[in-house]
Enzyme design. Structure first.
Site, PDB file in Angstrom:
ATOM      1  N   ASP A 196       0.874  -1.168   0.000  1.00  0.00           N
ATOM      2  CA  ASP A 196       0.000   0.000   0.000  1.00  0.00           C
ATOM      3  C   ASP A 196       0.914   1.222   0.000  1.00  0.00           C
ATOM      4  OD1 ASP A 196      -1.605   2.152   0.556  1.00  0.00           O
ATOM      5  OD2 ASP A 196      -2.711   1.167   2.179  1.00  0.00           O
TER       6      ASP A 196
ATOM      7  N   ASN B 107       2.341   4.449 -11.197  1.00  0.00           N
ATOM      8  CA  ASN B 107       1.109   4.174 -11.948  1.00  0.00           C
ATOM      9  C   ASN B 107      -0.100   3.953 -11.025  1.00  0.00           C
ATOM     10  OD1 ASN B 107      -0.561   2.964 -14.240  1.00  0.00           O
ATOM     11  ND2 ASN B 107      -0.352   1.205 -12.871  1.00  0.00           N
TER      12      ASN B 107
ATOM     13  N   TYR C 107     -10.496  12.810  -7.651  1.00  0.00           N
ATOM     14  CA  TYR C 107      -9.551  12.227  -8.627  1.00  0.00           C
ATOM     15  C   TYR C 107      -8.953  13.310  -9.518  1.00  0.00           C
ATOM     16  CZ  TYR C 107      -7.949   9.360 -12.582  1.00  0.00           C
ATOM     17  OH  TYR C 107      -7.192   8.780 -13.574  1.00  0.00           O
TER      18      TYR C 107
ATOM     19  N   LYS D 208      -4.979  14.496  -9.798  1.00  0.00           N
ATOM     20  CA  LYS D 208      -4.173  14.434 -11.023  1.00  0.00           C
ATOM     21  C   LYS D 208      -3.578  15.817 -11.336  1.00  0.00           C
ATOM     22  CE  LYS D 208      -4.512  10.031 -11.833  1.00  0.00           C
ATOM     23  NZ  LYS D 208      -3.337   9.143 -11.809  1.00  0.00           N
TER      24      LYS D 208
ATOM     25  N   ILE E 104      -8.480   4.885 -21.465  1.00  0.00           N
ATOM     26  CA  ILE E 104      -7.688   3.670 -21.705  1.00  0.00           C
ATOM     27  C   ILE E 104      -8.655   2.487 -21.598  1.00  0.00           C
ATOM     28  CG2 ILE E 104      -5.685   2.281 -21.036  1.00  0.00           C
ATOM     29  CD1 ILE E 104      -4.771   4.643 -19.263  1.00  0.00           C
TER      30      ILE E 104
ATOM     31  N   THR F  46      -9.827  -0.726 -20.202  1.00  0.00           N
ATOM     32  CA  THR F  46      -9.530  -1.530 -19.006  1.00  0.00           C
ATOM     33  C   THR F  46     -10.677  -2.521 -18.824  1.00  0.00           C
ATOM     34  OG1 THR F  46     -10.774  -0.087 -17.511  1.00  0.00           O
ATOM     35  CG2 THR F  46      -8.431   0.447 -17.850  1.00  0.00           C
TER      36      THR F  46
ATOM     37  N   GLN G  19      -9.795  18.959 -28.932  1.00  0.00           N
ATOM     38  CA  GLN G  19     -11.111  19.255 -29.510  1.00  0.00           C
ATOM     39  C   GLN G  19     -11.968  20.051 -28.533  1.00  0.00           C
ATOM     40  OE1 GLN G  19     -13.605  15.905 -30.736  1.00  0.00           O
ATOM     41  NE2 GLN G  19     -13.868  15.306 -28.607  1.00  0.00           N
TER      42      GLN G  19
HETATM   43  N1  LIG Z   1      -8.190   3.939 -17.210  1.00  0.00           N
HETATM   44  C1  LIG Z   1      -8.244   5.146 -17.762  1.00  0.00           C
HETATM   45  O1  LIG Z   1      -9.067   5.424 -18.676  1.00  0.00           O
HETATM   46  C2  LIG Z   1      -7.268   6.215 -17.321  1.00  0.00           C
HETATM   47  C3  LIG Z   1      -7.378   7.500 -17.884  1.00  0.00           C
HETATM   48  C4  LIG Z   1      -6.472   8.484 -17.510  1.00  0.00           C
HETATM   49  C5  LIG Z   1      -5.479   8.195 -16.598  1.00  0.00           C
HETATM   50  N2  LIG Z   1      -5.386   6.950 -16.069  1.00  0.00           N
HETATM   51  C6  LIG Z   1      -4.299   6.682 -15.097  1.00  0.00           C
HETATM   52  O2  LIG Z   1      -3.486   5.636 -15.610  1.00  0.00           O
HETATM   53  C7  LIG Z   1      -3.055   4.787 -14.526  1.00  0.00           C
HETATM   54  C8  LIG Z   1      -3.542   3.359 -14.779  1.00  0.00           C
HETATM   55  O3  LIG Z   1      -4.956   3.379 -14.889  1.00  0.00           O
HETATM   56  P1  LIG Z   1      -5.829   2.049 -14.795  1.00  0.00           P
HETATM   57  O4  LIG Z   1      -7.221   2.438 -15.114  1.00  0.00           O
HETATM   58  O5  LIG Z   1      -5.173   0.955 -15.533  1.00  0.00           O
HETATM   59  O6  LIG Z   1      -5.718   1.748 -13.222  1.00  0.00           O
HETATM   60  P2  LIG Z   1      -6.689   0.830 -12.342  1.00  0.00           P
HETATM   61  O7  LIG Z   1      -7.306  -0.232 -13.159  1.00  0.00           O
HETATM   62  O8  LIG Z   1      -7.598   1.729 -11.549  1.00  0.00           O
HETATM   63  O9  LIG Z   1      -5.657   0.169 -11.341  1.00  0.00           O
HETATM   64  C9  LIG Z   1      -5.116   0.933 -10.304  1.00  0.00           C
HETATM   65  C10 LIG Z   1      -3.941   0.195  -9.737  1.00  0.00           C
HETATM   66  O10 LIG Z   1      -3.441   0.928  -8.625  1.00  0.00           O
HETATM   67  C11 LIG Z   1      -3.326   0.052  -7.528  1.00  0.00           C
HETATM   68  N3  LIG Z   1      -3.502   0.789  -6.285  1.00  0.00           N
HETATM   69  C12 LIG Z   1      -4.565   1.548  -5.899  1.00  0.00           C
HETATM   70  N4  LIG Z   1      -4.330   2.056  -4.676  1.00  0.00           N
HETATM   71  C13 LIG Z   1      -3.104   1.623  -4.287  1.00  0.00           C
HETATM   72  C14 LIG Z   1      -2.310   1.803  -3.136  1.00  0.00           C
HETATM   73  N5  LIG Z   1      -2.704   2.564  -2.109  1.00  0.00           N
HETATM   74  N6  LIG Z   1      -1.109   1.186  -3.080  1.00  0.00           N
HETATM   75  C15 LIG Z   1      -0.681   0.428  -4.116  1.00  0.00           C
HETATM   76  N7  LIG Z   1      -1.381   0.217  -5.226  1.00  0.00           N
HETATM   77  C16 LIG Z   1      -2.583   0.811  -5.307  1.00  0.00           C
HETATM   78  C17 LIG Z   1      -4.408  -0.997  -7.734  1.00  0.00           C
HETATM   79  O11 LIG Z   1      -4.083  -2.133  -6.972  1.00  0.00           O
HETATM   80  P3  LIG Z   1      -5.222  -3.244  -6.621  1.00  0.00           P
HETATM   81  O12 LIG Z   1      -5.482  -3.957  -7.902  1.00  0.00           O
HETATM   82  O13 LIG Z   1      -4.583  -4.070  -5.594  1.00  0.00           O
HETATM   83  O14 LIG Z   1      -6.410  -2.472  -6.133  1.00  0.00           O
HETATM   84  C18 LIG Z   1      -4.294  -1.201  -9.236  1.00  0.00           C
HETATM   85  O15 LIG Z   1      -3.238  -2.041  -9.553  1.00  0.00           O
HETATM   86  C19 LIG Z   1      -3.623   5.409 -13.252  1.00  0.00           C
HETATM   87  O16 LIG Z   1      -2.694   6.274 -12.676  1.00  0.00           O
HETATM   88  C20 LIG Z   1      -4.830   6.195 -13.759  1.00  0.00           C
HETATM   89  O17 LIG Z   1      -5.190   7.251 -12.903  1.00  0.00           O
HETATM   90  C21 LIG Z   1      -6.255   5.959 -16.394  1.00  0.00           C
END
Ligand SMILES: NC(=O)c1ccc[n+]([C@@H]2O[C@H](COP(=O)([O-])OP(=O)(O)OC[C@H]3O[C@@H](n4cnc5c(N)ncnc54)[C@H](OP(=O)(O)O)[C@@H]3O)[C@@H](O)[C@H]2O)c1
Length: 261
Positions: free
Chosen positions: A64, A91, A160, A164, A193, A195, A253
């Site tokens: 954590d 990340n 959030y 950021k 992204i 997911t 845009q």
């Molecule tokens: N998805 C999008 O569309 C999007 C868009 C813009 C930016 N981003 C950014 O890109 C990055 C990846 O996004 P994502 O959507 O793939 O992420 P995600 O699916 O939300 O996964 C978040 C990850 O962070 C871990 N995490 C959360 N709290 C934590 C803590 N306190 N200590 C350690 N690990 C922790 C989670 O672990 P657990 O699995 O154990 O919970 C998970 O592996 C993030 O920084 C996100 O903000 C994402």
């Protein structure tokens, strides 16, 4: 010669979604990779997924990142096993989902989001610099994951989006202070992204989201990994304090095509 041959990399939140693609990219380009998820269970699940993809040699350590003692323990493991760290990818993120709008959300939730996304990211970066980068001749490179929502907000995600924005400012401040020491700090700001959260999305909503992207599709995790690998590598040796947007053109845009009348 692979770009990250001989390098040791830590990817926080490497156990899920984009994190898996980040880990895979660094492994395929020759790095020894450490990754952490929040819990032992989720970290083990991520390790199993990487194995299924044929991504080998990854060391997974639950951590954590908002808990200083757990961060210290993670770095103890890296020091004991590898004795160095070259690249840190911040990340991990608390998405701050389901907190409701700003009038009803519990301020404690706001604090939780900042504790992981901002304080956690800082804590891991500080430990990486003091424990490894400052002691290594080749210093090190840090890449944060921010979001295009740092600049253009989305609804009901006050905590959030704010976190950021704070990351973008922190990247510039860290870059400035650490540049004279030879440590680079950069940032990738993704838009949509793909997911596993898209898997349960109403197909009409997914199609509408894609229409919102000038390029007509969200990023794959591997698209983000490409930008992060560039920022982590010597290919960006003269860059620090940069926020590189990767969002299918969303930020350029004013309005999506179907409302641009
Ligand atoms: N998805 C999008 O569309 C999007 C868009 C813009 C930016 N981003 C950014 O890109 C990055 C990846 O996004 P994502 O959507 O793939 O992420 P995600 O699916 O939300 O996964 C978040 C990850 O962070 C871990 N995490 C959360 N709290 C934590 C803590 N306190 N200590 C350690 N690990 C922790 C989670 O672990 P657990 O699995 O154990 O919970 C998970 O592996 C993030 O920084 C996100 O903000 C994402």
């Amino acid at each position: 010669m692979k770009r990250f041959e001989g390098k040791v990399v830590l990817v926080t939140g490497g156990n899920r979604n984009t994190g898996l693609d980040l880990v895979e990219r660094f492994v395929r380009e020759g790095a020894k990779v450490y990754m952490c998820g929040l819990t032992a269970e989720s970290t083990a699940e991520g390790a199993a997924k990487l194995e299924q993809r044929g991504v080998e040699g990854v060391v997974s350590v639950p951590c954590d990142i908002s808990d200083a003692a757990q961060v210290t323990a993670l770095f103890d493991t890296i020091e004991r096993e590898s004795g160095r760290l070259d690249i840190l990818v911040n990340n991990a993120a608390n998405q701050g989902l389901g907190h409701g709008g700003p009038l009803e959300m519990d301020p404690a939730m706001f604090f939780d989001v900042f504790k992981t996304n901002v304080v956690g990211g800082f804590q891991v970066t500080q430990e990486a610099c003091n424990r490894f980068f400052m002691k290594q001749e080749s210093r090190g490179s840090v890449v944060f994951l921010s979001s295009n929502t740092a600049k253009r907000a989305i609804r009901n995600r006050t905590a959030y989006c704010s976190s950021k924005g704070a990351i973008n400012s922190m990247v510039r401040a860290l870059a400035l202070d650490l540049a004279p020491l030879g440590i680079r700090v950069n940032c990738c700001a993704p838009g949509y992204i793909y997911t596993d959260r898209w898997d349960v999305l109403d197909p009409e909503k997914a199609a509408r989201r894609r229409l919102n992207c000038p390029l007509r599709h969200e990023a794959k995790g591997s698209d983000i990994a490409g930008v992060v690998a560039f920022l982590a590598s010597d290919d960006s040796a003269n860059m620090t304090g940069e926020i590189v947007t990767c969002d299918a053109g969303c930020s350029c845009q004013h309005m999506p095509e179907d409302v641009d009348v």
